[in-house]
Design an enzyme around this catalytic site. Sequence first.
Site, PDB file in Angstrom:
ATOM      1  N   ASP A 124      50.201  33.547 107.652  1.00 47.21           N
ATOM      2  CA  ASP A 124      49.902  34.178 106.353  1.00 47.21           C
ATOM      3  C   ASP A 124      50.357  35.631 106.352  1.00 47.21           C
ATOM      4  O   ASP A 124      50.968  36.130 105.405  1.00 47.21           O
ATOM      5  CB  ASP A 124      48.408  34.038 105.991  1.00 47.21           C
ATOM      6  N   LYS A 169      49.222  29.939 113.549  1.00 50.09           N
ATOM      7  CA  LYS A 169      47.923  30.104 112.878  1.00 50.09           C
ATOM      8  C   LYS A 169      46.867  29.846 113.947  1.00 50.09           C
ATOM      9  O   LYS A 169      46.015  28.953 113.824  1.00 50.09           O
ATOM     10  CB  LYS A 169      47.852  29.098 111.704  1.00 50.09           C
ATOM     11  N   ASP A 212      59.514  25.561 107.268  1.00 47.26           N
ATOM     12  CA  ASP A 212      60.002  25.063 105.975  1.00 47.26           C
ATOM     13  C   ASP A 212      59.638  26.050 104.877  1.00 47.26           C
ATOM     14  O   ASP A 212      60.472  26.457 104.068  1.00 47.26           O
ATOM     15  CB  ASP A 212      59.384  23.688 105.689  1.00 47.26           C
ATOM     16  N   TYR A 234      55.330  16.767 110.052  1.00 43.13           N
ATOM     17  CA  TYR A 234      56.366  15.914 109.476  1.00 43.13           C
ATOM     18  C   TYR A 234      56.418  14.558 110.179  1.00 43.13           C
ATOM     19  O   TYR A 234      56.749  13.555 109.566  1.00 43.13           O
ATOM     20  CB  TYR A 234      57.738  16.589 109.593  1.00 43.13           C
ATOM     21  N   ASP A 266      62.262  29.127 102.799  1.00 42.36           N
ATOM     22  CA  ASP A 266      62.488  29.216 101.348  1.00 42.36           C
ATOM     23  C   ASP A 266      62.169  30.633 100.878  1.00 42.36           C
ATOM     24  O   ASP A 266      62.880  31.213 100.062  1.00 42.36           O
ATOM     25  CB  ASP A 266      61.598  28.220 100.580  1.00 42.36           C
TER      26      ASP A 266
END
Length: 356
Positions: free
Chosen positions: A219, A187, A243, A142, A247
């Site tokens: 993942d 990751k 983020d 970001y 959701d």
Amino acid sequence: MNIKLAVLPGDGIGPEVTSQALKVTEAVCQKYGHELHYEYGICGAHAIDAVGDPYPAQTHQLCMESDAVLFGAVGDPKFDNNPSAKVRPEQGLLAMRKQLGLFANIRPVETFDCLIHKSPLKDDLVRGADFICIRELTGGMYFGPKKEGDDEAYDTNLYSRAEVERILHVAYGYARQRRRHLTVVDKANVLASSRLWRKVAQEIAPQYPDVTTDYMYVDNAAMRMIQEPRFFDVMVTENTFGDILTDEGSCITGSMGLLPSASIGTHTSVFEPIHGSWPQAAGKDIANPLATILSAAMMFEYAFSLKAEAADIRRAVQRSLDENIRTADIQVAGQRPYSTTEVGQWITSQISQKSE
Ligand code: IPM
Ligand code: MN
């Protein structure tokens, strides 16, 4: 206690849900003898329209001088479909996070038994799921160096050791107050930034021998959240992964309209619903105010250490659900949907009436 609040309603349904949370906040302050002062600040699309800046200096000043910020939502479709817009409402949110040093975003994922049927997942899988995601909020892609050319573009997932350390300590702090289980999501099989996260986490873990730490690739974590959400207690991860995963987490609960959040850091903390500005519903008095009202509960607990006040709000929310005083998104069949204002008013009067 004297409480000075900055209220940033923002765009879309932001003003409607924020005004309900503010009513609830006023009722709680009245009941418990706190003196509340609040002031409004502009941000997001309407701040761009008014002064050309989605997080103007005077709004930042107000936030800095306040004990907490109650935030609605920002965003407007007129910017979404215009990739060449010079300024966007979302930049205001990012500027606020950066300038207030809000490096830790706390997003609880809790299920309400009476709303389990709203979850797209099977009841027996979701029932009792209760975890929090701690999302790093001021680093990573970001904010890292970027290039936006016509033929080439990139975002850099830059993290310093210090940034990783401080968010991990926050996460361990939460794990200690809960079921003492921390999952570090990264990751590390592919990304150098993730390998730094994992290395730092492995160094810090021995300082918290009472907490079980495990490591999971993002993942796999995305899958596990759907397959076995009860596995998680506290999850910590970088900005972008957080983020996306939060959701996903909101679906476990059944409605985006239920999830509150707190952003804490080096200056004033911000409390906001995780849903967006839902422009299609703006002004219709139909949006669910519970996420913002529950964000106000988080504010009493985290910003002011007023646990009884927070619990009072949560109980009133629970009662509104039990008595089916619900907005359309979560109402049960055969019951009329209540408006944003009616739900807010009902919860406010519950708090005012009952002396706990
Ligand atoms: C969130 C939002 C923001 C983010 C957007 C609006 C910039 O999606 O708070 O999760 O990506 O952080
Ligand atoms: Mn998001």
